[in-house]
Structure formats: C-alpha cells, structure tokens
Design an enzyme around this catalytic site. Structure first.
Site, PDB file in Angstrom:
ATOM      1  N   LYS A 215      24.638  60.624  61.861  1.00 50.78           N
ATOM      2  CA  LYS A 215      24.378  59.642  60.806  1.00 50.78           C
ATOM      3  C   LYS A 215      25.699  58.954  60.494  1.00 50.78           C
ATOM      4  O   LYS A 215      26.643  59.591  60.028  1.00 50.78           O
ATOM      5  CB  LYS A 215      23.807  60.336  59.567  1.00 50.78           C
ATOM      6  CG  LYS A 215      23.411  59.375  58.463  1.00 50.78           C
ATOM      7  CD  LYS A 215      22.614  60.107  57.369  1.00 50.78           C
ATOM      8  CE  LYS A 215      22.305  59.161  56.220  1.00 50.78           C
ATOM      9  NZ  LYS A 215      22.917  59.577  54.965  1.00 50.78           N
ATOM     10  N   HIS A 234      24.385  67.326  47.103  1.00 55.23           N
ATOM     11  CA  HIS A 234      23.410  68.040  47.938  1.00 55.23           C
ATOM     12  C   HIS A 234      24.140  69.086  48.770  1.00 55.23           C
ATOM     13  O   HIS A 234      25.366  69.050  48.890  1.00 55.23           O
ATOM     14  CB  HIS A 234      22.694  67.068  48.874  1.00 55.23           C
ATOM     15  CG  HIS A 234      23.618  66.479  49.914  1.00 55.23           C
ATOM     16  ND1 HIS A 234      24.569  65.517  49.610  1.00 55.23           N
ATOM     17  CD2 HIS A 234      23.772  66.742  51.241  1.00 55.23           C
ATOM     18  CE1 HIS A 234      25.253  65.210  50.699  1.00 55.23           C
ATOM     19  NE2 HIS A 234      24.800  65.946  51.708  1.00 55.23           N
ATOM     20  N   ASP A 236      23.951  70.600  52.813  1.00 53.53           N
ATOM     21  CA  ASP A 236      23.371  70.212  54.107  1.00 53.53           C
ATOM     22  C   ASP A 236      22.360  71.267  54.562  1.00 53.53           C
ATOM     23  O   ASP A 236      22.619  72.465  54.451  1.00 53.53           O
ATOM     24  CB  ASP A 236      24.473  70.091  55.171  1.00 53.53           C
ATOM     25  CG  ASP A 236      25.345  68.865  54.949  1.00 53.53           C
ATOM     26  OD1 ASP A 236      25.014  68.053  54.052  1.00 53.53           O
ATOM     27  OD2 ASP A 236      26.339  68.709  55.675  1.00 53.53           O
ATOM     28  N   HIS A 290      28.016  69.116  47.752  1.00 53.71           N
ATOM     29  CA  HIS A 290      29.009  68.049  47.891  1.00 53.71           C
ATOM     30  C   HIS A 290      28.351  66.688  47.661  1.00 53.71           C
ATOM     31  O   HIS A 290      27.134  66.564  47.649  1.00 53.71           O
ATOM     32  CB  HIS A 290      29.698  68.110  49.262  1.00 53.71           C
ATOM     33  CG  HIS A 290      28.742  68.058  50.423  1.00 53.71           C
ATOM     34  ND1 HIS A 290      27.972  69.150  50.805  1.00 53.71           N
ATOM     35  CD2 HIS A 290      28.425  67.068  51.299  1.00 53.71           C
ATOM     36  CE1 HIS A 290      27.239  68.825  51.863  1.00 53.71           C
ATOM     37  NE2 HIS A 290      27.486  67.566  52.168  1.00 53.71           N
TER      38      HIS A 290
END
Length: 354
Positions: A215, A234, A236, A290
């Site tokens: 991404k 969020h 990962d 993060h």
C-alpha cells in the site's frame, strides 16, 4: 465544501482550501494529542523507537547471531515496532522503488483514476481513498495505491501502474527481496520463543500462502494538520509489516500511554509486528497501536508491505508452546478473515458509542 465519495484528498488539498471539510476533523478527545510533527520528531527526551542492526542475523558465530536475535526479541516484546538497518536490501533498490511510486503519484489525477479501485464491488486493488468505514463517518487525509505483490503467480499485473515504465520491475524485485527478509525475521522470532526455526513461517502460510500486499500511502499537504490524521490509530492485522518512506516524519506509536513520534532513520526499513504474530506468540510479541500525522509543508509518502496469512486456511490462535497454566491463551481461535471482521465490528461499536 462537500466531498463526494469519488473525490481524492489530493484534489481537495490542491484546490486552495484554507479549512478542511468536517469529515476529516478528528473527534475532540483525539485533537488534544495532535501536535506539529516536525517539532515532535526533534524531541530527544522520552522513549525512542529502537533501531535494530540486522547485519549479524545469520552470522556463522553463534554468540554474535544470538546477540542480534536477542535485540530483535527485546524490540518485538517491548515495542512491536523498530527501524531495521543493514537489512540486506540495497539503497539503490529502495530508492528506485520510492522514485517509481512517487512518479505514479505525480501523474495527473485523471491518469491515476484509470487505476481506480471499487471497494463497493470488492475490487480493493488499485488507486483509492479511504471510505468512511466507521459509524462516525471519519475520513483520513490520504490517497493510496494498493496491490498484491507476492507470490508472483497471484499478482494481477493488469492493474499495476504502466507509468513509470520500470514500476513493475523494481516493485517485483523489492517484493522478492522483502519476502526473503520476512523469512529471516520469522526464523529469528521463532527461535526466540523457543520454537523450531521454521515454525512461525509455517504458521502464517509459508512461501506459497503468505501474501505480500503493498500500500503506497500518499499524504498531501494539509491546511489544518492539527485537526486531521493521515491514518487513524490502529494495529496492523498482518504477521509483519515493512515500511519505507520519503523521510518526512509522520508515524506515531502509542507507547506507555503516550504518542511517540518515530525519527526518520536513513536507509532503514520500519518493521511492525502485526496482530497475527501477537496472537501466535500469545501476546509475547506486541502489535503496537500507531497512527500517521500530516503537515502543511511537505507531502509524505510511505510504502507499506503487509505480510498476511491466507484468509481462511489457517486458524490463528496462541501456539501451545506459548501457553501455560500461568499464561492462559489471550486470544480465541479465529481465521484471519474472522479476525479482520472482529476488528471492524468492534470499531463500528466504538463509533456508535461515541
């Protein structure tokens, strides 16, 4: 100014607006913690994201190798994020990857739209912007390009950018080398848990099934950076995430109750431990919360590669060796797809309760 779902943050940013639309403004309780990222990055006091030198990760000398493994283990257990240096991928290749991605984002928006994804119909690969996926309808200050880059036989090259002409070549080579680095890391992390070397690799799908999804995040300049986020807080879902960036600060980690801004370390790759490894290790390795800040002065671009297990084929749960009477399993058994759904559901519930 009303933004339609199809609009891009880049066109919004370049339209000359002085204030950002309300959909991009973060909730009040978040705003108190958003500061100027350039000033934040200069701070020397307080905790700093660890830098791990991987030069000796496969050293012939057992003691030297063990020392490197222990440093990796400590960072994975305490932080779950680190700057990797001497990672074995040449600066020339990472520079070419960054140039190729940057050139794509320098194309006119009409050109980039030819690669647009369509999340509503499930076509998630391609050029896109965040849709509001939580109840509060928040948007993030970023556009992105998302595509599967490894294993090679699972790629859909028809949606890869044709401009610049070396995009496919350099991105493919980077993905191949990154896959090798992921194996080395997983091997060391396995040994540090007292498991056999190939165990974590096997548990996340091995060479055939572990997917590498890239991404490229494009964060335009923002007229009111103190009100927005490039990426909201969020963790990962991946096993591991590897990140390159264009040396503009933005990444923040929630460590010991405070947001810590990651320094820009030349020639490094940032690595996150994702939820998948946190679950398999029964919480011994951390998947850290993060987020990404934006700024007024510089465009920030980052290249994140998420190493993800197959959605349905593997049941993620703490490995038996990581569980004991004093350390019961912290996570229920779920497929990767179920884990993602669980997180989305929780997020929606949080949004509704705000």
């Amino acid at each position: 100014m009303v933004t339609s779902v199809g609009s891009r943050v880049e066109s919004l940013a370049s339209s000359g607006i002085q204030s950002i639309p309300k959909e991009y403004i973060r909730p009040q309780e978040e705003l108190t913690s958003i500061g100027n990222v350039f000033e934040e990055e200069k701070k020397e006091e307080g905790p700093q994201v660890p830098t791990i030198d991987l030069k000796e990760i496969e050293s012939e000398d057992k003691e030297v190798r063990e020392r490197c493994h222990q440093q990796l283990k400590k960072a994975a257990m305490e932080w779950g994020v680190m700057h990797l240096v001497n990672h074995g991928i040449s600066d020339e290749l990472t520079d070419r990857v960054k140039k190729a991605g940057q050139k794509f984002f320098e194309l006119p928006i009409e050109e980039k739209e030819k690669y647009a994804n369509d999340q509503a119909s499930g076509k998630i690969q391609g050029y896109g912007s965040k849709l509001a996926n939580n109840a509060s309808g928040q948007l993030e200050w970023e556009d992105y390009f998302f595509h599967l880059v490894y294993p090679e036989e699972k790629r859909d090259l028809s949606i890869w950018p044709k401009t610049p002409s070396d995009y496919t070549e350099v991105t493919s080579e980077y993905a191949r080398q990154l896959r090798g680095l992921a194996s080395k890391i997983l091997s060391a992390l396995s040994l540090c848990l007292g498991l056999e070397e190939g165990r974590l690799e096997k548990e996340v799908g091995g060479l055939e099934e572990l997917l590498l999804q890239m991404k490229i995040n494009y964060y335009p300049k923002c007229p009111q950076p103190e009100l927005a986020l490039g990426v909201e807080a969020h963790t990962d879902v991946s096993a591991l995430t590897f990140i390159l960036h264009n040396m503009v600060p933005g990444l923040q980690l929630f460590y010991e109750g405070k947001w810590v801004t990651a320094k820009c370390v030349p020639n490094s790759i940032i690595m996150h431990i994702g939820d998948t490894i946190e679950i398999l290790s029964n919480g011994k390795y951390k998947s850290i919360l993060h987020r990404g800040l934006v700024n007024k002065e510089k465009v920030r671009i980052s290249w994140a590669v998420f190493c993800e297990p197959p959605k349905e084929k593997i049941i993620l749960k703490p490995l038996p060796e990581t569980v004991s009477e004093t350390e019961p399993p912290l996570f229920p058994p779920r497929t990767f797809a179920q884990h993602i759904q669980h997180k989305l559901f929780r997020k929606t519930q949080d949004g509704l309760s705000n």
